[in-house]
Scaffold this active site. Structure first.
Site, PDB file in Angstrom:
ATOM      1  CB  SER A 137      -0.849  -0.002   1.270  1.00 43.31           C
ATOM      2  OG  SER A 137      -1.409   1.274   1.496  1.00 43.31           O
ATOM      3  CE1 TYR A 150      -3.980  -2.091   4.970  1.00 47.71           C
ATOM      4  CE2 TYR A 150      -3.445   0.204   4.495  1.00 47.71           C
ATOM      5  CZ  TYR A 150      -3.794  -1.061   4.056  1.00 47.71           C
ATOM      6  OH  TYR A 150      -3.945  -1.301   2.712  1.00 47.71           O
TER       7      TYR A 150
HETATM    8  N1  LIG Z   1      -8.507   0.236  -1.893  1.00 49.62           N
HETATM    9  C1  LIG Z   1      -7.459   0.929  -1.480  1.00 49.62           C
HETATM   10  O1  LIG Z   1      -7.522   2.163  -1.313  1.00 49.62           O
HETATM   11  C2  LIG Z   1      -6.131   0.235  -1.262  1.00 49.62           C
HETATM   12  C3  LIG Z   1      -4.966   1.029  -1.209  1.00 49.62           C
HETATM   13  C4  LIG Z   1      -3.738   0.410  -0.987  1.00 49.62           C
HETATM   14  C5  LIG Z   1      -3.681  -0.961  -0.841  1.00 49.62           C
HETATM   15  N2  LIG Z   1      -4.822  -1.719  -0.898  1.00 49.62           N
HETATM   16  C6  LIG Z   1      -4.695  -3.174  -0.719  1.00 49.62           C
HETATM   17  O2  LIG Z   1      -5.234  -3.827  -1.845  1.00 49.62           O
HETATM   18  C7  LIG Z   1      -5.696  -5.128  -1.481  1.00 49.62           C
HETATM   19  C8  LIG Z   1      -7.097  -5.344  -2.034  1.00 49.62           C
HETATM   20  O3  LIG Z   1      -7.981  -4.443  -1.408  1.00 49.62           O
HETATM   21  P1  LIG Z   1      -9.292  -3.867  -2.108  1.00 49.62           P
HETATM   22  O4  LIG Z   1      -9.128  -2.399  -2.187  1.00 49.62           O
HETATM   23  O5  LIG Z   1      -9.627  -4.616  -3.322  1.00 49.62           O
HETATM   24  O6  LIG Z   1     -10.358  -4.137  -0.918  1.00 49.62           O
HETATM   25  P2  LIG Z   1     -11.703  -4.979  -0.851  1.00 49.62           P
HETATM   26  O7  LIG Z   1     -12.612  -4.580  -1.965  1.00 49.62           O
HETATM   27  O8  LIG Z   1     -12.176  -4.826   0.562  1.00 49.62           O
HETATM   28  O9  LIG Z   1     -11.226  -6.479  -1.119  1.00 49.62           O
HETATM   29  C9  LIG Z   1     -10.535  -7.224  -0.145  1.00 49.62           C
HETATM   30  C10 LIG Z   1     -10.481  -8.676  -0.596  1.00 49.62           C
HETATM   31  O10 LIG Z   1      -9.784  -9.424   0.411  1.00 49.62           O
HETATM   32  C11 LIG Z   1     -10.564 -10.558   0.758  1.00 49.62           C
HETATM   33  N3  LIG Z   1     -10.326 -10.928   2.155  1.00 49.62           N
HETATM   34  C12 LIG Z   1     -10.471 -10.150   3.264  1.00 49.62           C
HETATM   35  N4  LIG Z   1     -10.205 -10.863   4.352  1.00 49.62           N
HETATM   36  C13 LIG Z   1      -9.890 -12.124   3.948  1.00 49.62           C
HETATM   37  C14 LIG Z   1      -9.541 -13.323   4.622  1.00 49.62           C
HETATM   38  N5  LIG Z   1      -9.435 -13.389   5.965  1.00 49.62           N
HETATM   39  N6  LIG Z   1      -9.274 -14.407   3.876  1.00 49.62           N
HETATM   40  C15 LIG Z   1      -9.374 -14.383   2.519  1.00 49.62           C
HETATM   41  N7  LIG Z   1      -9.711 -13.285   1.838  1.00 49.62           N
HETATM   42  C16 LIG Z   1      -9.972 -12.174   2.545  1.00 49.62           C
HETATM   43  C17 LIG Z   1     -12.007 -10.148   0.516  1.00 49.62           C
HETATM   44  O11 LIG Z   1     -12.815 -11.268   0.239  1.00 49.62           O
HETATM   45  P3  LIG Z   1     -13.851 -11.996   1.233  1.00 49.62           P
HETATM   46  O12 LIG Z   1     -14.490 -10.952   2.064  1.00 49.62           O
HETATM   47  O13 LIG Z   1     -14.751 -12.677   0.253  1.00 49.62           O
HETATM   48  O14 LIG Z   1     -13.026 -12.973   2.008  1.00 49.62           O
HETATM   49  C18 LIG Z   1     -11.857  -9.304  -0.748  1.00 49.62           C
HETATM   50  O15 LIG Z   1     -11.889 -10.131  -1.875  1.00 49.62           O
HETATM   51  C19 LIG Z   1      -5.610  -5.202   0.041  1.00 49.62           C
HETATM   52  O16 LIG Z   1      -4.449  -5.923   0.416  1.00 49.62           O
HETATM   53  C20 LIG Z   1      -5.471  -3.745   0.458  1.00 49.62           C
HETATM   54  O17 LIG Z   1      -4.772  -3.609   1.690  1.00 49.62           O
HETATM   55  C21 LIG Z   1      -6.044  -1.151  -1.108  1.00 49.62           C
END
Ligand SMILES: NC(=O)c1ccc[n+]([C@@H]2O[C@H](COP(=O)([O-])OP(=O)(O)OC[C@H]3O[C@@H](n4cnc5c(N)ncnc54)[C@H](OP(=O)(O)O)[C@@H]3O)[C@@H](O)[C@H]2O)c1
Length: 245
Positions: A137, A150
């Site tokens: 991130s 985080y």
């Molecule tokens: N969006 C942002 O602004 C941002 C910025 C920087 C980095 N990131 C990183 O990008 C990655 C993806 O995030 P996103 O933005 O796509 O968020 P998101 O829409 O909330 O997606 C998160 C994904 O992780 C899965 N997940 C959560 N807990 C889990 C568990 N215990 N076991 C297996 N799967 C799990 C969820 O699926 P289920 O609920 O179906 O398990 C979902 O598919 C993350 O690592 C996040 O930290 C995001």
């Protein structure tokens, strides 16, 4: 690495960045293993993505992580690429950071990806190479109030990734770390927030508008193809991470 015909595990494929990445890689000829806890969502998605399979798993559970790798091997007989994307945010000032919650976030954002790497490395070594992409991130490069736990997890993941990159060069296993900027997904809704934090959001202070999940998916694909060590959602992020005081 070219993704055509490659077997790719994408964790967190039910939503956001993982979902966009799974779709994009499949469009480029990869065979995708969709992983998250949401069995029904994944099964529906798998019907839409040609040659994909769905495996429901909790990435904080080592037994589930081992099962994902075993089932992928049983179905496809190989694993070429692992994308450790499943993750969750935690908003809390350091003083109010709940230790149990921090353990959970660290398990999901750091220990799970590490365990998944440990499972696929011997398989990739036998195949003569592979690629592992870990989604960190932009916060790992900053010192944002309320994001200490985080961002520390994401920095730990980045350091594990870049260390593994050095260790595994000799095996032709390429490790890359991706730093997304604020991305429009369910991430903010899913972020655990300490009540004491009054729901204060970082996005309000963001210097640029958020990205789409599709933009990040393209960065991930570029990263796999270029085999770069670090992939930033935006070039200006490359200058972050150094204090001037
Ligand atoms: N969006 C942002 O602004 C941002 C910025 C920087 C980095 N990131 C990183 O990008 C990655 C993806 O995030 P996103 O933005 O796509 O968020 P998101 O829409 O909330 O997606 C998160 C994904 O992780 C899965 N997940 C959560 N807990 C889990 C568990 N215990 N076991 C297996 N799967 C799990 C969820 O699926 P289920 O609920 O179906 O398990 C979902 O598919 C993350 O690592 C996040 O930290 C995001």
């Amino acid at each position: 690495m070219n993704v055509q015909d490659k077997i790719v595990i994408v964790t967190g494929a039910s939503s956001g960045i993982g979902l966009a990445t799974a779709k994009l890689l499949a469009e480029h000829g990869a065979k995708v293993v969709l992983v998250s806890r949401s069995k029904e969502k994944l099964e529906k998605l798998s019907k839409e993505i040609p040659l994909s399979i769905a495996i429901d798993a909790d990435m904080t559970k080592i037994s589930d992580i081992k099962r994902v790798v075993e089932q992928t091997q049983e179905h496809f007989g190989r694993i070429d690429i692992l994308i450790n994307n499943a993750g969750q945010g935690y908003d809390a000032p350091i003083e109010k950071t709940n230790i149990d919650t921090f353990h959970y976030i660290f398990d999901l954002d750091v220990v799970g990806p590490l365990a998944a790497m440990q499972q696929v490395i011997p398989i990739m070594r036998k195949l003569g190479g592979g690629a592992i992409i870990n989604i960190s991130s932009g916060t790992a490069l900053m010192y944002l109030p309320n994001m200490g736990a985080y961002s520390a997890s994401k920095r730990a993941l980045a350091n594990i990734s870049l260390t593994a990159r050095e260790e595994l060069k000799k095996d032709n296993i390429i490790i890359s770390v991706v730093y997304p900027y604020i991305t429009l997904t369910d991430f903010e809704n899913n972020t655990i927030k300490e009540p004491a934090n009054n729901g204060e959001e970082q996005a309000g202070n963001a210097p640029f508008p958020p990205d789409s999940a599709e933009l990040v998916a393209h960065k991930i694909l570029d990263g796999i193809e270029s085999e770069a060590a670090e992939i930033f959602a935006h070039d200006w992020m490359k200058k972050m991470g150094r204090r001037e005081d």
